[in-house]
Design an enzyme around this catalytic site. Structure first.
Site, PDB file in Angstrom:
ATOM      1  N   ASP A 507       0.928  -1.280   0.034  1.00  0.00           N
ATOM      2  CA  ASP A 507       0.016  -0.107   0.183  1.00  0.00           C
ATOM      3  C   ASP A 507       0.865   1.134   0.066  1.00  0.00           C
ATOM      4  O   ASP A 507       2.008   1.207   0.268  1.00  0.00           O
ATOM      5  CB  ASP A 507      -0.899  -0.042   1.242  1.00  0.00           C
ATOM      6  CG  ASP A 507      -2.149  -1.055   1.043  1.00  0.00           C
ATOM      7  OD1 ASP A 507      -2.515  -1.077  -0.108  1.00  0.00           O
ATOM      8  OD2 ASP A 507      -2.781  -1.524   1.868  1.00  0.00           O
ATOM      9  N   ASP A 509       0.576   3.546   1.957  1.00  0.00           N
ATOM     10  CA  ASP A 509       0.748   4.350   3.342  1.00  0.00           C
ATOM     11  C   ASP A 509       2.029   3.767   4.003  1.00  0.00           C
ATOM     12  O   ASP A 509       2.812   3.206   3.580  1.00  0.00           O
ATOM     13  CB  ASP A 509      -0.735   3.457   4.248  1.00  0.00           C
ATOM     14  CG  ASP A 509      -0.525   2.201   4.392  1.00  0.00           C
ATOM     15  OD1 ASP A 509       0.447   1.434   3.997  1.00  0.00           O
ATOM     16  OD2 ASP A 509      -1.543   1.647   4.567  1.00  0.00           O
TER      17      ASP A 509
END
Ligand code: 0RA
Length: 643
Positions: A507, A509
């Site tokens: 991801d 993030d």
């Protein structure tokens, strides 16, 4: 007539044209400064600074100022004795200073002791800088007078050296200002970081010498002062600052003989890497050579002798190997000698044989003495080497086991691997996917013939923080090694890789960034050729999608979204924010990462992998300030490398 036949005319001295002046330098700059690219350009600065450093090494100069001027020039000023200004005996009507700047190889001191920097491409003389500049201004403070002289267009003197005023009280010194010739160099813009890195090393190698750097160029103004009273001891402390040192003290010794000298500083840290940096006359010898050989041999010897004498190593136990002893070692070896021979591929290997014996004798005697005087530290070093030796044996059997396993049960592929059916590595790719759920969707979206999926669980081991044996026991690491199928470290064989694209899927993030950093560190440390050959990729799932008619359009980030809106002013501002791999549906995952035509992959460069590695190694250090600085300057992500 063919060359070398009987009646080929023989050459006599009169046939050989004596190349006068600086023309040869302008005709073949590469012969003198290596290249006309950025390396060659910066070489001009090194050349001038080397002369000032020589003056410092001879004990006559305490400060050097290097300034990148607003107008593109460079000024190097020192407080040495000043280049001699009196008439030169061999060149009637010319000052010695003019000769130094206009005659090739006339840069050296006229007689007198000291070691000249005169190896490889160095020490070609300031005249080379003059030849490759449109303008050079020479200023000399000497005998109470300020002298000045100017050269233009590749070293043409504009009048002789003239007294233009009084020197500041008692001041002596040389200032050279030059402007690189844009018709010679591909580019004439200097890079501040290249200059400061080198100046800092010069300051470390010349104890007490103050080197000031100033960038006066518009928008890039900066200033820094390098001065290390501890010399290479400070260098070792600097290198270990981001790491955890095994003990506070830095071992340090030197030995001086007639025409050679050596100084060594060393300290161990708790990491598993060896960092030995060696220099000859201030020039980095990255390929090692005689001085390094002598050091390694005597270090191994001194530690084993100490271990035996103190009964830390039992009679029946084997000697510690050099590799065990050098685990976590940071060392600087700096030698000076009269006529350094630089050999090897990049002319950065010291070839002078007597240097091996000097460094070996110095280390055997003086490092042993240091161990005697510092038994607590010596014990720690021996204990660390003993643990390293055990780990080495454990790693060997772990590796043998991995090897035997793969020999026995066929491919020996990890159970979690969802392999592709195709067998051509050039057409195969493997997705290393964070988490089992994302792994599941990826499995559905893939092309089963060419795309394999390896789900890994959460954070993998930080290989910076673990020895090889521990690393090999980690199941995620084992799965990675087995799936790629080409071994690791020294045994890694690029020919055997099972996929030509290794794609990291995580991801956008902080957690995703963390896992990417750890994986890149692993590849950088254990499968470097894989990175070097460009087989490692990062999939970049977009942040947004929107519908254009019936077609789904993906947009990488906010910038892409804004650009899309600017290009499509009538588009309804209706964007879907993609939540991350775990929650992407089948179509989304296929379109963004699996489909050859639509997806976006980033090929990882060696530099990016090295940066990830540094992030990992810095994150394990205790120096909060240094860590913060590093992360602020190098990684966009606050905590990890964000690609
Ligand atoms: C020749 C002889 C002497 C010094 C130098 C050259 C010299 C060259 C450069 C280049 C940059 N800075 C420099 N400083 C000195 C020795 C002069 C003497 O014996 O007084």
């Amino acid at each position: 007539m063919a060359k070398g036949q009987a009646n080929e005319p023989t050459y006599s001295a009169s046939d050989i044209t004596v190349l006068e002046g600086l023309d040869p330098v302008r005709k073949r700059p590469g012969m003198y400064i290596g290249s006309t690219g950025p390396n060659g350009l910066h070489h001009l600065i090194w050349e001038v600074v080397d002369n000032s450093v020589d003056e410092a090494m001879a004990g006559h100069c305490t400060r050097i100022d290097v300034t990148l001027l607003k107008d593109g020039g460079v000024r190097v000023a020192d407080d040495g004795r000043g280049i001699p200004v009196d008439p030169h005996p061999q060149y009637p009507g010319k000052s010695a200073a003019e000769v130094v700047l206009t005659v090739l190889h006339a840069g050296g001191k006229f007689g007198g002791g000291g070691y000249k920097v005169s190896g490889g491409l160095h020490g070609v003389g300031i005249s080379v800088v003059n030849a490759l500049s449109t303008r050079v201004i020479l200023e000399i403070d000497r005998n109470g007078d300020h002298h000045q002289m100017e050269f233009r267009d590749g070293g043409k003197a504009q009048g002789g050296l003239a007294v233009t005023g009084k020197a500041p009280r008692d001041r002596t010194g040389t200032t050279v200002t030059f402007y690189p010739d844009p018709t010679i160099f591909e580019e004439i813009e200097f890079r501040a970081q290249t200059v400061t890195e080198r100046l800092q090393i010069m300051a470390f190698l010349n104890k007490g010498l103050e080197i000031r750097f100033k960038d006066e160029r518009e928008g890039r103004e900066s200033e820094v002062i390098y001065k290390y009273n501890g010399g290479i001891v400070d260098f070792v402390k600097h290198l270990n600052a981001a790491k955890e040192s095994l003990f506070r003290k830095v071992a340090n010794y030197e030995q001086i003989e007639e025409s050679m000298e050596v100084e060594v500083a060393l300290q161990w840290n708790t990491s598993y890497n060896e960092s030995i940096y060696s220099f000859a006359n201030g020039i980095s010898t990255t390929e090692g050579g005689m001085h390094e050989d002598g050091f390694r041999k005597a270090l191994t010897n001194a530690i084993n002798r100490y271990g035996r004498a103190r009964n830390l190593l039992k009679e029946k136990e084997d000697n510690l190997t050099g590799e065990d002893i050098r685990e976590g070692l940071t060392a600087i070896i700096s030698v000076r000698l009269a006529e350094p021979q630089f050999e090897g591929q990049t002319k950065s290997k010291l070839g002078n044989v007597p240097m091996r014996s000097l460094v070996e004798r110095a280390t055997n005697a003086k490092l042993a003495e240091w161990f005697e005087e510092n038994p607590r530290e010596a014990n720690q070093v021996v204990q660390k080497a003993i643990v390293a030796a055990r780990a080495r044996v454990a790693a060997r059997s772990a590796r043998d086991l991995t090897r035997r396993k793969s020999a026995l049960d066929g491919a020996g592929l990890p159970g979690k691997l969802v392999d592709c059916s195709g067998r051509d590595p050039r057409e195969s790719e493997i997705f290393i996917v964070e988490g089992n759920s994302a792994g599941g969707s990826a499995k559905d979206a893939r092309n089963p013939k060419t795309q394999a999926i390896l789900p890994i669980r959460g954070k993998i081991l930080n290989v910076e923080r673990a020895r090889v044996d521990k690393m090999l026991k980690n199941t995620e690491i084992q799965a990675l090694i087995a799936a790629i199928g080409a071994g690791l470290a020294e045994d890694f064989d690029l020919e055997k890789i099972r996929y030509h694209k290794i794609i990291l899927l995580a991801d956008a993030d902080v957690d995703g960034s963390h896992i990417r950093t750890l994986l890149l560190t692993f590849f950088f440390r254990q499968m470097k050729p894989l990175v070097e050959a460009g087989h490692v990729y990062v999939a970049q799932p977009p942040l947004y999608s929107t519908l254009v008619g019936k077609e789904k359009v993906y947009l990488k980030d906010d910038r892409a979204k804004e650009r899309f809106l600017a290009d499509n002013p009538n588009h309804k501002n209706d964007f879907q924010r993609l939540k991350g791999l775990g929650e992407m549906d089948f179509d989304e995952l296929r379109d963004t990462t699996m489909d050859y035509a639509k997806r976006s992959l980033l090929q990882i460069t060696v530099e990016q992998a090295a940066l990830a590695d540094e992030v990992c190694s810095v994150l394990m250090g205790d120096d909060v300030e240094l860590r913060r600085n590093f992360i602020q300057t190098n990684a966009k992500d606050v905590r990890f490398l964000d690609i």
